[in-house]
Scaffold this motif. Structure first.
Motif, PDB file in Angstrom:
ATOM      1  N   PRO A  89       0.972  -1.390  -0.077  1.00 10.25           N
ATOM      2  CA  PRO A  89       0.141   0.092  -0.076  1.00 10.25           C
ATOM      3  C   PRO A  89       1.004   1.261  -0.089  1.00 10.25           C
ATOM      4  CG  PRO A  89       0.002  -1.086   2.162  1.00 10.25           C
ATOM      5  CD  PRO A  89       0.656  -2.203   0.992  1.00 10.25           C
ATOM      6  N   GLU A  90       2.060   1.122   0.702  1.00 10.29           N
ATOM      7  CA  GLU A  90       2.974   2.313   0.673  1.00 10.29           C
ATOM      8  C   GLU A  90       3.316   2.746  -0.739  1.00 10.29           C
ATOM      9  OE1 GLU A  90       6.111   2.409   3.396  1.00 10.29           O
ATOM     10  OE2 GLU A  90       4.568   2.083   5.292  1.00 10.29           O
ATOM     11  N   VAL A  91       3.613   1.668  -1.530  1.00  7.11           N
ATOM     12  CA  VAL A  91       4.349   1.730  -2.861  1.00  7.11           C
ATOM     13  C   VAL A  91       3.178   2.238  -3.855  1.00  7.11           C
ATOM     14  CG1 VAL A  91       4.956   0.708  -5.130  1.00  7.11           C
ATOM     15  CG2 VAL A  91       5.981   0.008  -2.701  1.00  7.11           C
ATOM     16  N   LYS A  92       1.730   1.738  -3.558  1.00  7.19           N
ATOM     17  CA  LYS A  92       0.840   2.294  -4.266  1.00  7.19           C
ATOM     18  C   LYS A  92       0.343   3.660  -4.317  1.00  7.19           C
ATOM     19  CE  LYS A  92      -4.038   1.131  -5.472  1.00  7.19           C
ATOM     20  NZ  LYS A  92      -5.008   0.053  -5.282  1.00  7.19           N
ATOM     21  N   ALA A  93       0.583   4.043  -2.742  1.00  7.48           N
ATOM     22  CA  ALA A  93       0.129   5.533  -2.558  1.00  7.48           C
ATOM     23  C   ALA A  93       1.662   6.735  -3.056  1.00  7.48           C
ATOM     24  CB  ALA A  93       0.387   5.776  -1.054  1.00  7.48           C
ATOM     25  N   TYR A  94       2.619   5.817  -3.341  1.00  7.64           N
ATOM     26  CA  TYR A  94       3.777   6.483  -3.878  1.00  7.64           C
ATOM     27  C   TYR A  94       3.799   6.855  -5.295  1.00  7.64           C
ATOM     28  CZ  TYR A  94       8.623   7.086  -5.848  1.00  7.64           C
ATOM     29  OH  TYR A  94       9.662   7.511  -6.561  1.00  7.64           O
ATOM     30  N   ILE A  95       3.244   5.804  -5.943  1.00  3.57           N
ATOM     31  CA  ILE A  95       3.281   6.132  -7.729  1.00  3.57           C
ATOM     32  C   ILE A  95       1.878   6.918  -7.778  1.00  3.57           C
ATOM     33  CG2 ILE A  95       4.196   4.101  -7.974  1.00  3.57           C
ATOM     34  CD1 ILE A  95       1.722   2.703  -8.725  1.00  3.57           C
ATOM     35  N   MET A  96       0.836   6.720  -6.788  1.00  2.00           N
ATOM     36  CA  MET A  96      -0.413   7.798  -7.101  1.00  2.00           C
ATOM     37  C   MET A  96       0.098   9.107  -6.873  1.00  2.00           C
ATOM     38  SD  MET A  96      -3.276   5.541  -5.587  1.00  2.00           S
ATOM     39  CE  MET A  96      -4.722   6.742  -5.855  1.00  2.00           C
ATOM     40  N   ASN A  97       0.989   9.432  -5.764  1.00  2.07           N
ATOM     41  CA  ASN A  97       1.423  10.650  -5.620  1.00  2.07           C
ATOM     42  C   ASN A  97       2.475  11.322  -6.651  1.00  2.07           C
ATOM     43  OD1 ASN A  97       1.981  12.948  -3.678  1.00  2.07           O
ATOM     44  ND2 ASN A  97       4.107  12.147  -3.713  1.00  2.07           N
ATOM     45  N   LYS A  98       3.189  10.288  -7.347  1.00  2.57           N
ATOM     46  CA  LYS A  98       3.859  10.583  -8.314  1.00  2.57           C
ATOM     47  C   LYS A  98       3.147  11.068  -9.658  1.00  2.57           C
ATOM     48  CE  LYS A  98       8.473  10.256  -7.443  1.00  2.57           C
ATOM     49  NZ  LYS A  98       9.607  11.252  -7.648  1.00  2.57           N
ATOM     50  N   PHE A  99       2.304  10.548  -9.889  1.00  2.00           N
ATOM     51  CA  PHE A  99       1.315  10.674 -10.818  1.00  2.00           C
ATOM     52  C   PHE A  99       0.799  12.291 -10.765  1.00  2.00           C
ATOM     53  CE2 PHE A  99      -2.619  11.372 -13.212  1.00  2.00           C
ATOM     54  CZ  PHE A  99      -2.540  10.350 -14.067  1.00  2.00           C
ATOM     55  N   SER A 100       0.282  12.558  -9.400  1.00  2.00           N
ATOM     56  CA  SER A 100      -0.106  13.832  -9.018  1.00  2.00           C
ATOM     57  C   SER A 100       1.009  14.816  -9.263  1.00  2.00           C
ATOM     58  CB  SER A 100      -0.428  14.010  -7.664  1.00  2.00           C
ATOM     59  OG  SER A 100      -1.114  15.211  -7.373  1.00  2.00           O
ATOM     60  N   SER A 101       2.057  14.526  -9.091  1.00  2.00           N
ATOM     61  CA  SER A 101       3.256  15.654  -8.903  1.00  2.00           C
ATOM     62  C   SER A 101       3.652  15.548 -10.696  1.00  2.00           C
ATOM     63  CB  SER A 101       4.459  14.993  -8.325  1.00  2.00           C
ATOM     64  OG  SER A 101       4.334  14.707  -7.007  1.00  2.00           O
ATOM     65  N   PHE A 102       3.481  14.692 -11.585  1.00  2.00           N
ATOM     66  CA  PHE A 102       3.493  14.508 -12.741  1.00  2.00           C
ATOM     67  C   PHE A 102       2.561  15.849 -13.532  1.00  2.00           C
ATOM     68  CE2 PHE A 102       2.109  13.381 -16.975  1.00  2.00           C
ATOM     69  CZ  PHE A 102       3.433  13.390 -17.855  1.00  2.00           C
ATOM     70  N   LEU A 103       1.445  15.536 -13.061  1.00  2.00           N
ATOM     71  CA  LEU A 103       0.287  16.516 -13.435  1.00  2.00           C
ATOM     72  C   LEU A 103       0.674  18.039 -13.067  1.00  2.00           C
ATOM     73  CD1 LEU A 103      -2.518  17.640 -14.274  1.00  2.00           C
ATOM     74  CD2 LEU A 103      -3.347  16.839 -12.139  1.00  2.00           C
TER      75      LEU A 103
END
Length: 367
Positions: A166-180
């Motif tokens: 779940p921590e990795v999942k949250a990490y890549i979702m946050n990365k997506f938001s940062s990309f945006l």
């Protein structure tokens, strides 16, 4: 794909295929440098000679915005270097869509191996590195094209991510938001899954895989979504499986090159390392952790017989410094011995071969 694959994975496959450190390092460096060469610059030497570079990527928001507005720029950079056209379909837009390990990509690989052998004492190794980057990206970027197209747009409410940690999942979702955030005007994202994807799609002009962020580039991720056009289901995109395919194909290409160039030394069959490579690719981790896994596997001798020195550290500044040194060398013609010069020789060859030779032969005229 990211640095863990383009440098470290590429290096490992080249070494396992029978290439010595000095050769594998240049190939891997060139493969990663495709993502780092972001300037179309020229420098004039005091003796009148000139060194010109070409952009093979754009990594900042201003450059992305320019690329969106400038279709010529898209076709100079995104099409040949990151979203190699698959040539399938009855419209130009469909033909430009990247296809995993397509017939056109295979033709490019064979051509580049043949040409790299003929110029092995010039820019053969850097051409093999560029080939490795472009070919590997077909295993991650498939389904998207390197031009602004409505076919690249996705339904932001349709994402499904198969991640155990779940921590990795949250990490890549946050990365997506940062990309945006990086590529759009600043605004509060109240609905991450919907607005974020829509914003990214708008910001990049539906260019490449902007609407899905870095999901295609994460080797451990299984994921799916719907394209906006016709609400088409992408199906499960199994990155670990496709990345493993890419590693096997790169290994085969490097082995072919090494043998034909007469520089093969102790190649290792891919089947003997397939399990370990698969294990590395399935590691749920940020890029730094994935790089560490490659380094540890190489250093332990699990992938090939190691030498006293292995090129296990990448820094784009090595070749950037070579560029900066141009004005200080005694004679401009000495630049041709520099790896960064050979990279740009290879980049120009690859771009012109792709856009002016291979694609037109298959009914694709984009430049």
């Amino acid at each position: 794909m990211q640095e863990d694959m383009h440098y470290y994975g590429t290096y490992a496959m080249a070494r396992a295929a029978g290439l010595e450190v000095k050769h594998a390092r240049v190939i891997a460096y060139a493969a990663q440098y495709v993502d780092d060469s972001t300037a179309n610059d020229s420098e004039v030497h005091k003796d009148g000679g000139m060194f010109q570079t070409i952009a093979t990527a754009h990594t900042n928001s201003e450059a992305i915005e320019n690329a969106v507005a400038d279709h010529v720029e898209q076709r100079h950079v995104w099409v040949p270097f990151h979203f190699f056209p698959g040539g399938k379909g009855d419209t130009l837009s469909k033909k430009l869509t990247c296809v995993k390990d397509s017939e056109l990509a295979q033709k490019m690989v064979k051509n580049h191996i043949r040409h790299a052998v003929s110029v092995k004492n010039e820019y053969g190794l850097t051409l093999m590195g560029i080939m490795a980057h472009v070919y590997a990206d077909t295993f991650s970027h498939y389904g998207f094209s390197g031009v602004s197209s409505r076919n690249n747009k996705v339904d932001g409410t349709s994402f499904e991510l198969d991640v155990k940690d779940p921590e990795v999942k949250a990490y890549i979702m946050n990365k997506f938001s940062s990309f945006l955030t990086k590529y759009t005007p600043r605004f509060i994202i109240k609905n991450y899954r919907n607005i974020a994807s829509r914003g990214a799609s708008i910001a990049t002009g539906a260019l490449g895989h902007g609407a899905v962020g870095t999901y295609p580039d994460r080797p451990f991720l299984r994921w799916r979504f719907n394209f906006k056009k016709d609400n088409r289901d992408s199906g499960w995109r199994d990155n670990p499986a496709t990345f493993l395919e890419a590693c096997e194909k790169l290994h085969a290409a490097f082995r072919d090159y090494a043998e034909k160039a007469g520089i093969s030394k102790k190649p290792v069959p891919f089947d003997s390392i397939k399990g370990k490579v698969d294990e590395i690719l399935r590691l749920e981790s940020a890029k730094e952790g994935r790089i560490k896994a490659w380094i540890e596997a190489i250093s332990s001798g699990e992938l090939f017989e190691i030498e006293d020195y292995e090129a296990l550290h990448f820094s784009k500044h090595d070749w950037e410094q070579q560029k900066d040194d141009f004005e200080y060398i005694e004679h401009s013609h000495e630049m041709k011995k520099k790896e960064v010069y050979q990279f740009h020789q290879a980049a120009i060859y690859h771009r012109d071969y792709t856009l002016k030779n291979l694609l037109p032969k298959h009914g694709i005229v984009v430049l």
